[in-house]
Design a protein around this motif. Structure first.
Motif, short mmCIF file in Angstrom:
data_model
loop_
_atom_site.label_atom_id
_atom_site.label_comp_id
_atom_site.label_asym_id
_atom_site.label_seq_id
_atom_site.Cartn_x
_atom_site.Cartn_y
_atom_site.Cartn_z
N SER A 94 0.90 -1.21 0.06
CA SER A 94 0.01 0.08 0.15
C SER A 94 0.86 1.30 -0.16
O SER A 94 0.28 2.40 -0.01
CB SER A 94 -0.90 0.06 1.08
OG SER A 94 -0.11 -0.03 2.24
N GLU A 95 2.11 1.18 0.15
CA GLU A 95 2.89 2.34 0.26
C GLU A 95 3.04 2.98 -1.05
O GLU A 95 3.48 2.11 -2.14
CB GLU A 95 4.43 1.88 1.10
CG GLU A 95 5.30 3.18 1.23
CD GLU A 95 6.64 2.54 1.81
OE1 GLU A 95 7.53 3.31 1.84
OE2 GLU A 95 6.53 1.54 2.55
N SER A 96 3.06 4.24 -1.32
CA SER A 96 3.54 4.72 -2.59
C SER A 96 4.94 4.90 -2.57
O SER A 96 5.56 5.42 -1.47
CB SER A 96 2.68 6.21 -2.61
OG SER A 96 3.18 7.00 -3.69
N VAL A 97 5.45 4.62 -3.65
CA VAL A 97 7.19 4.56 -3.94
C VAL A 97 7.31 5.45 -5.30
O VAL A 97 6.73 4.91 -6.17
CB VAL A 97 7.71 3.15 -4.00
CG1 VAL A 97 9.27 3.60 -4.22
CG2 VAL A 97 7.44 2.53 -2.95
N SER A 98 7.64 6.77 -4.98
CA SER A 98 7.82 7.69 -6.12
C SER A 98 9.02 8.56 -5.84
O SER A 98 9.28 8.77 -4.82
CB SER A 98 6.65 8.42 -6.54
OG SER A 98 6.33 9.13 -5.43
N VAL A 99 9.34 9.32 -6.82
CA VAL A 99 10.26 10.26 -6.92
C VAL A 99 10.13 11.39 -8.05
O VAL A 99 9.38 10.99 -8.96
CB VAL A 99 11.84 9.74 -6.99
CG1 VAL A 99 12.02 9.25 -8.50
CG2 VAL A 99 12.64 10.87 -6.49
N SER A 100 10.08 12.56 -7.80
CA SER A 100 9.86 13.65 -8.93
C SER A 100 10.84 14.59 -8.96
O SER A 100 11.57 14.94 -7.81
CB SER A 100 8.54 14.33 -8.48
OG SER A 100 7.33 13.40 -8.78
N GLN A 101 11.59 15.29 -9.88
CA GLN A 101 12.54 16.28 -10.01
C GLN A 101 12.30 16.99 -11.29
O GLN A 101 11.92 16.59 -12.41
CB GLN A 101 13.93 15.64 -10.27
CG GLN A 101 15.01 16.65 -10.08
CD GLN A 101 16.23 15.97 -9.86
OE1 GLN A 101 16.42 14.87 -9.05
NE2 GLN A 101 17.41 16.81 -10.21
N ALA A 102 12.60 18.34 -11.31
CA ALA A 102 12.28 19.25 -12.38
C ALA A 102 13.69 19.35 -13.09
O ALA A 102 14.61 19.23 -12.41
CB ALA A 102 11.74 20.56 -12.07
#
Length: 158
Positions: A15-23
Motif C-alpha cells: 500500500s506504500e507509494s514509492v515515487s520520486v519527482s524532479q524538475a
C-alpha cells in the motif's frame, strides 16, 4: 518509505507509494534524469525488496532519456519527471508546458533522428498522453521484473 517486518524479515509494503519527482531545466540535465531513474530503481530493489532486472534498469534509463530530451527540445521552460511504482511496474511520467501533442512517426530505418517515441512505445507496456491545464503529461510503464525467458511480461524481446 518504511518497511513492515517481523524478526528483521523485509517485506515490501504494497500500500506504500514509492515515487520520486524532479524538475529539469536544461539539456545538460538529461544525464541527471537518467541518474535519478537508476538511483530510484536501486532503492526500489534495496529498500523495498522489489525485483528490478538489469534489462529493465537499462530500458527505463533509455525511456527517461528519450522523454526528457523531447520535453526539453520541444517545450519552453522546465519539465517534471516522476517515477512511481504501481502494481509491479515503474511508471515514467514527464510533464512539460507545451500543449502540442507528440507525433509518433512510423518506423523508418532511413530516417535520421526522431526515433525517441518509437523506441519508448516499442518497449513499454502502456503509453498515454494527457493534456493538463497547462501543458501535457506523457506516461509510459514498464514491468519491473523479467520472465524466465528474458522478456518483460507483456513485451516482446528487442
Amino acid at each position: 518509505m518504511g518497511q513492515s517486518a517481523g524478526d528483521d524479515e523485509r517485506e515490501p509494503l504494497v500500500s506504500e507509494s514509492v515515487s520520486v519527482s524532479q524538475a529539469f531545466e536544461g539539456s545538460e540535465d538529461i544525464a541527471a534524469a537518467r541518474d535519478l531513474a537508476r538511483l530510484f530503481l536501486r532503492d526500489v530493489q534495496a529498500v523495498h525488496g522489489l525485483p528490478v532486472s538489469g534489462r529493465v534498469m537499462g530500458m527505463v534509463q533509455v525511456m527517461v532519456s528519450e522523454l526528457v530530451t523531447n520535453a526539453r527540445k520541444y517545450a519552453p521552460g522546465p519539465c517534471l519527471l516522476t517515477l512511481q511504482i504501481v502494481d509491479g511496474t515503474v511508471q515514467i511520467s514527464v510533464w512539460d508546458s507545451s500543449t502540442t501533442l507528440p507525433t509518433i512517426l512510423p518506423p523508418d530505418p532511413g530516417r535520421v533522428g526522431q526515433h525517441g517515441l518509437e523506441i519508448v512505445t516499442a518497449v513499454c507496456t502502456s503509453f498515454a498522453v494527457h493534456r493538463e491545464p497547462i501543458g501535457k503529461r506523457i506516461t509510459a510503464s514498464v514491468m519491473l521484473a523479467d520472465d524466465p525467458a528474458g522478456a518483460a511480461a507483456g513485451q516482446q524481446a528487442l
